[in-house]
Design a protein around this motif. Structure first.
Motif, PDB file in Angstrom:
ATOM      1  N   LEU A  23      60.588  79.915 -13.662  1.00  0.00           N
ATOM      2  CA  LEU A  23      59.770  79.484 -12.244  1.00  0.00           C
ATOM      3  C   LEU A  23      60.465  78.065 -11.592  1.00  0.00           C
ATOM      4  O   LEU A  23      61.392  78.269 -11.891  1.00  0.00           O
ATOM      5  CB  LEU A  23      58.156  78.690 -13.173  1.00  0.00           C
ATOM      6  CG  LEU A  23      57.220  79.644 -14.506  1.00  0.00           C
ATOM      7  CD1 LEU A  23      56.045  78.934 -14.502  1.00  0.00           C
ATOM      8  CD2 LEU A  23      56.725  80.284 -13.482  1.00  0.00           C
ATOM      9  N   THR A 127      50.917  74.630  -8.026  1.00  0.00           N
ATOM     10  CA  THR A 127      52.137  73.737  -8.149  1.00  0.00           C
ATOM     11  C   THR A 127      52.551  73.147  -8.449  1.00  0.00           C
ATOM     12  O   THR A 127      52.063  72.366  -9.364  1.00  0.00           O
ATOM     13  CB  THR A 127      52.661  75.414  -7.554  1.00  0.00           C
ATOM     14  OG1 THR A 127      52.931  76.265  -8.376  1.00  0.00           O
ATOM     15  CG2 THR A 127      53.940  75.465  -8.586  1.00  0.00           C
ATOM     16  N   ARG A 155      47.055  76.702 -13.860  1.00  0.00           N
ATOM     17  CA  ARG A 155      48.094  76.561 -14.920  1.00  0.00           C
ATOM     18  C   ARG A 155      47.606  75.733 -15.886  1.00  0.00           C
ATOM     19  O   ARG A 155      48.217  76.128 -17.243  1.00  0.00           O
ATOM     20  CB  ARG A 155      49.738  77.068 -13.802  1.00  0.00           C
ATOM     21  CG  ARG A 155      49.752  78.021 -13.625  1.00  0.00           C
ATOM     22  CD  ARG A 155      51.106  77.745 -13.205  1.00  0.00           C
ATOM     23  NE  ARG A 155      51.921  78.295 -13.986  1.00  0.00           N
ATOM     24  CZ  ARG A 155      52.659  79.378 -14.764  1.00  0.00           C
ATOM     25  NH1 ARG A 155      52.217  80.888 -14.384  1.00  0.00           N
ATOM     26  NH2 ARG A 155      53.584  79.217 -15.946  1.00  0.00           N
TER      27      ARG A 155
END
Length: 215
Positions: A23, A127, A155
């Motif tokens: 990531l 994110t 997430r």
């Protein structure tokens, strides 16, 4: 379950993959989600339906659905259409340009007027929170009232350099709810229920959750 329908559709569209993925944070994740791969009429409709089901489940009241450029544009338009066709709920839809238009009607927004309106933001994932903050600033600049954000996947992991997730940070800062069609916790439960995905993946998923997951 709604989130199982979401995961089935995501895997079928190759929008949800398992393996080893580096990531932007530098972390090695055992899964990766890319909403841009919901790129056919069928798969995009399936995704938008999941948003609509979440909106209905949470009883979110709003006047305009806002889709941040670029991925959010198609999602917002389709969510507004499904709400009308299935539930006779009519809301406006709006999105921002990446660059301010200096000719024609001008401005940075396209679509329904959001001034004084209740606005629900639709996005794929949050994110770092940078893109969603830009959308928030645009809406507030037009005197819109944000009632929440709806994302496909939370997430549920601590943001680098912080002790909370990006979603938790945004919620604490702006004081509006963020709804997720599905979460990392849901994904682990889905893998356990399906039972057809290799056991080592489940171990890696739980390890990732333990190392980076929010409490």
């Amino acid at each position: 379950m709604m989130n199982h329908i979401f995961f089935d559709a995501a895997i079928s569209a190759s929008a949800l993959k398992f393996g080893e993925f580096r990531l932007k944070s530098g972390r090695i994740s055992p899964y990766f989600f890319n909403a841009g791969l919901f790129n056919s009429g069928k798969t995009l409709y399936q995704l938008a339906e999941c948003y609509v089901q979440k909106i209905m489940q949470e009883k979110v009241a709003f006047d305009v659905v806002f889709g941040p450029a670029y991925k959010g544009i198609a999602l917002a338009a389709l969510v507004a259409s499904i709400l009308f066709s299935k539930y006779n709920i009519e809301v406006g839809f709006c999105y921002n340009r990446k660059e301010v238009k200096d000719h024609g009607e001008g401005g940075i927004l396209v679509g329904a007027n959001i001034t004084g309106k209740r606005v629900l933001i639709i996005d794929d994932v949050i994110t770092a929170g940078t893109a969603i903050k830009e959308a928030i600033n645009v809406i507030y600049a037009q005197n819109g009232h944000i009632v929440g954000v709806c994302v496909a996947l939370d997430r549920q992991e601590i943001a680098p350099g912080q002790n909370v997730s990006a979603i938790q940070s945004l919620t604490e800062t702006y004081r509006f709810p963020i709804y997720a069609v599905a979460t990392l916790r849901d994904l682990i439960e889905y893998i356990q229920v399906k039972g057809q995905i290799e056991e080592t993946l489940l171990i890696r998923m739980k390890s990732y959750q333990k190392n980076y997951g929010v409490t």
